[in-house]
Scaffold this motif. Sequence first.
Motif, PDB file in Angstrom:
ATOM      1  N   SER A  51      -2.692   4.156  -0.799  1.00 35.20           N
ATOM      2  CA  SER A  51      -3.921   3.977  -1.562  1.00 35.20           C
ATOM      3  C   SER A  51      -4.085   2.549  -2.063  1.00 35.20           C
ATOM      4  CB  SER A  51      -3.939   4.943  -2.750  1.00 35.20           C
ATOM      5  OG  SER A  51      -2.806   4.713  -3.587  1.00 35.20           O
ATOM      6  N   HIS A  52      -2.979   1.930  -2.553  1.00 34.96           N
ATOM      7  CA  HIS A  52      -3.081   0.618  -3.193  1.00 34.96           C
ATOM      8  C   HIS A  52      -2.104  -0.431  -2.666  1.00 34.96           C
ATOM      9  CE1 HIS A  52      -4.970   3.401  -6.055  1.00 34.96           C
ATOM     10  NE2 HIS A  52      -5.649   2.382  -6.504  1.00 34.96           N
ATOM     11  N   GLY A  53      -1.095  -0.042  -1.938  1.00 30.11           N
ATOM     12  CA  GLY A  53      -0.143  -1.005  -1.397  1.00 30.11           C
ATOM     13  C   GLY A  53       1.002  -1.294  -2.349  1.00 30.11           C
ATOM     14  N   ASN A  54       0.721  -1.975  -3.468  1.00 27.72           N
ATOM     15  CA  ASN A  54       1.772  -2.256  -4.441  1.00 27.72           C
ATOM     16  C   ASN A  54       2.354  -0.973  -5.028  1.00 27.72           C
ATOM     17  OD1 ASN A  54       1.647  -5.059  -4.235  1.00 27.72           O
ATOM     18  ND2 ASN A  54       0.055  -5.225  -5.797  1.00 27.72           N
ATOM     19  N   PHE A  55       1.535   0.044  -5.099  1.00 27.03           N
ATOM     20  CA  PHE A  55       1.990   1.378  -5.500  1.00 27.03           C
ATOM     21  C   PHE A  55       1.221   2.391  -4.665  1.00 27.03           C
ATOM     22  CE2 PHE A  55      -1.271   0.000  -8.523  1.00 27.03           C
ATOM     23  CZ  PHE A  55      -2.211   1.018  -8.443  1.00 27.03           C
ATOM     24  N   ALA A  56       1.721   3.615  -4.640  1.00 26.63           N
ATOM     25  CA  ALA A  56       1.114   4.654  -3.805  1.00 26.63           C
ATOM     26  C   ALA A  56       0.653   5.823  -4.663  1.00 26.63           C
ATOM     27  CB  ALA A  56       2.104   5.138  -2.751  1.00 26.63           C
ATOM     28  N   MET A  57      -0.591   6.284  -4.403  1.00 29.22           N
ATOM     29  CA  MET A  57      -1.115   7.493  -5.037  1.00 29.22           C
ATOM     30  C   MET A  57      -1.548   8.515  -3.997  1.00 29.22           C
ATOM     31  SD  MET A  57      -3.224   5.711  -8.183  1.00 29.22           S
ATOM     32  CE  MET A  57      -3.320   7.143  -9.257  1.00 29.22           C
ATOM     33  N   TRP A  58      -1.871   8.063  -2.790  1.00 29.32           N
ATOM     34  CA  TRP A  58      -2.138   8.922  -1.648  1.00 29.32           C
ATOM     35  C   TRP A  58      -2.049   8.068  -0.387  1.00 29.32           C
ATOM     36  CZ3 TRP A  58      -6.142   7.628  -5.085  1.00 29.32           C
ATOM     37  CH2 TRP A  58      -7.152   6.818  -4.577  1.00 29.32           C
ATOM     38  N   THR A  59      -2.164   8.707   0.765  1.00 27.44           N
ATOM     39  CA  THR A  59      -2.187   7.990   2.042  1.00 27.44           C
ATOM     40  C   THR A  59      -3.623   7.907   2.549  1.00 27.44           C
ATOM     41  OG1 THR A  59       0.048   8.684   2.659  1.00 27.44           O
ATOM     42  CG2 THR A  59      -1.412   8.032   4.438  1.00 27.44           C
ATOM     43  N   ARG A  60      -4.045   6.729   2.934  1.00 19.36           N
ATOM     44  CA  ARG A  60      -5.390   6.568   3.510  1.00 19.36           C
ATOM     45  C   ARG A  60      -5.416   7.188   4.909  1.00 19.36           C
ATOM     46  NH1 ARG A  60      -8.459   2.119   1.220  1.00 19.36           N
ATOM     47  NH2 ARG A  60      -7.292   1.121  -0.488  1.00 19.36           N
ATOM     48  N   ASN A  61      -6.607   7.707   5.292  1.00 17.82           N
ATOM     49  CA  ASN A  61      -6.676   8.212   6.662  1.00 17.82           C
ATOM     50  C   ASN A  61      -6.853   7.048   7.638  1.00 17.82           C
ATOM     51  OD1 ASN A  61      -9.336   7.697   5.993  1.00 17.82           O
ATOM     52  ND2 ASN A  61     -10.147   9.571   6.892  1.00 17.82           N
ATOM     53  N   TYR A  62      -6.485   7.295   8.869  1.00 18.51           N
ATOM     54  CA  TYR A  62      -6.451   6.238   9.879  1.00 18.51           C
ATOM     55  C   TYR A  62      -6.804   6.843  11.245  1.00 18.51           C
ATOM     56  CZ  TYR A  62      -1.741   8.295  10.045  1.00 18.51           C
ATOM     57  OH  TYR A  62      -0.684   9.162  10.086  1.00 18.51           O
ATOM     58  N   PRO A  63      -7.136   5.995  12.221  1.00 24.18           N
ATOM     59  CA  PRO A  63      -7.442   6.517  13.554  1.00 24.18           C
ATOM     60  C   PRO A  63      -6.283   7.354  14.093  1.00 24.18           C
ATOM     61  CG  PRO A  63      -8.068   4.210  13.404  1.00 24.18           C
ATOM     62  CD  PRO A  63      -7.311   4.527  12.149  1.00 24.18           C
ATOM     63  N   VAL A  64      -6.610   8.403  14.825  1.00 25.80           N
ATOM     64  CA  VAL A  64      -5.593   9.321  15.349  1.00 25.80           C
ATOM     65  C   VAL A  64      -4.513   8.541  16.111  1.00 25.80           C
ATOM     66  CG1 VAL A  64      -5.183  11.236  16.930  1.00 25.80           C
ATOM     67  CG2 VAL A  64      -7.230  11.226  15.483  1.00 25.80           C
ATOM     68  N   ASP A  65      -3.257   8.772  15.705  1.00 24.46           N
ATOM     69  CA  ASP A  65      -2.081   8.160  16.344  1.00 24.46           C
ATOM     70  C   ASP A  65      -2.122   6.625  16.305  1.00 24.46           C
ATOM     71  OD1 ASP A  65      -1.072  10.675  17.025  1.00 24.46           O
ATOM     72  OD2 ASP A  65      -2.222  10.713  18.895  1.00 24.46           O
ATOM     73  N   ASP A  66      -2.760   6.064  15.282  1.00 25.16           N
ATOM     74  CA  ASP A  66      -2.872   4.601  15.227  1.00 25.16           C
ATOM     75  C   ASP A  66      -2.749   4.092  13.781  1.00 25.16           C
ATOM     76  OD1 ASP A  66      -3.141   2.021  16.148  1.00 25.16           O
ATOM     77  OD2 ASP A  66      -5.337   2.076  16.199  1.00 25.16           O
ATOM     78  N   ALA A  67      -1.681   4.500  13.099  1.00 24.63           N
ATOM     79  CA  ALA A  67      -1.453   4.055  11.723  1.00 24.63           C
ATOM     80  C   ALA A  67      -1.007   2.597  11.704  1.00 24.63           C
ATOM     81  CB  ALA A  67      -0.397   4.924  11.057  1.00 24.63           C
ATOM     82  N   THR A  68      -1.407   1.887  10.662  1.00 23.96           N
ATOM     83  CA  THR A  68      -0.999   0.494  10.469  1.00 23.96           C
ATOM     84  C   THR A  68       0.036   0.414   9.350  1.00 23.96           C
ATOM     85  OG1 THR A  68      -3.155  -0.344  11.178  1.00 23.96           O
ATOM     86  CG2 THR A  68      -1.776  -1.833   9.889  1.00 23.96           C
ATOM     87  N   ALA A  69       1.195  -0.114   9.643  1.00 27.09           N
ATOM     88  CA  ALA A  69       2.253  -0.275   8.639  1.00 27.09           C
ATOM     89  C   ALA A  69       1.937  -1.468   7.747  1.00 27.09           C
ATOM     90  CB  ALA A  69       3.598  -0.454   9.315  1.00 27.09           C
ATOM     91  N   ILE A  70       2.298  -1.348   6.476  1.00 24.91           N
ATOM     92  CA  ILE A  70       1.990  -2.374   5.477  1.00 24.91           C
ATOM     93  C   ILE A  70       3.245  -2.699   4.674  1.00 24.91           C
ATOM     94  CG2 ILE A  70       0.644  -2.908   3.402  1.00 24.91           C
ATOM     95  CD1 ILE A  70      -1.064  -2.858   5.855  1.00 24.91           C
TER      96      ILE A  70
END
Length: 373
Positions: A51-70
Amino acid sequence: MLSTKKGRIAVAFLMACMLALPTSGRAAEGTAIDWYGFFKLDMAYDSARSSHGNFAMWTRNYPVDDATAITSITARQTRIGFDVAREEMKGKLEFDFYGGPSAENKNFLQLRKAYVDLPLGAVSLRAGQDSDLISPLVPATVNYTVCWGVGNIGYRRPQLRIYQQSGGLYWGLALARNISPDLNGDGIVDGNAGTPIAQGRVAYSLQSGDMKITVGGSGHYGIMDSPGAAEEDYNSWSANGEIKVVVNPKLTVLGEFYTGSNMATYFGSILNADSADGLASSGGWANVQYKASDLLALSLGGSLDSVDEDDLAGEGARSSNLVIFGNAQYHLGSGVKTGIELSHWTTEFPHAPAGMESKPTSLRLQFSVLGSF
């Protein structure tokens, strides 16, 4: 939001005040001031955008089978505070650096707490900004947001509180700022046009030897006014339970649950926007904390928030949010400890558009170094 120049001036002024204070000094008229805090560095890797990067509150949705690592690195959770005492009065002033969007090396201050506390006969009065009276427990996490947005509710807001601790019995009542959205867009926050939030809590503790059990219940209710909306008056409410079991000096088990409506400003409902028709949600969390030694502390837990899908609309609406986490924190000495946490996140988007994951998952690995003073 503060301008960059004003933000720098505010930080410089606060630091100058700190440097001018001794470790424990006495100001005029018998006022004692103690300052405290910690420096903290957080480094996190998310296998998919949180949700925010520095901390997490949920996971953003992303294209099917194409998550971006941060990868995120920040020192924003660094904290500065002052405890103040004058005769029977006690006060607290506390800041961190999560004060609104800014460059990662030019962070703005955020006021966390600013209150005065005074005994009045058998009860005590607290006035200012403090944590919500409801749902006071938090799990032991390395993640800044202690499972907010994923089943743990309660934040901080201006309030007037009366409370009493008598033996094992605690009770408290508070009237708090009704922080809410502006659903009709008239420039007036709906909570300001409605009524302040009423909060209440009662808890009872029993102790036998090393074991101590505390059980409590709490809730809140407030009315928002949004002229011109389908429902001009709408409400925010919650009913909550809590339990904390200190089994022995090494082992503690604790948790909370809640159910309510329009809970976004309390970090419930996975922070979906409030609705004039009501946005029903419920959630909870559980945490086991184990002190393996004087240097090593372990924590394992899980948290879940769920929102009624019938109340949701829009592609970004979130109906379920789950995290399972485990962490270890180790004291290196001289007030410095390091922590590492692994957490797995699953968030559900019931109205995700075609080609987007409706139930994205993410693995988060977070490392921290904290030096207290």
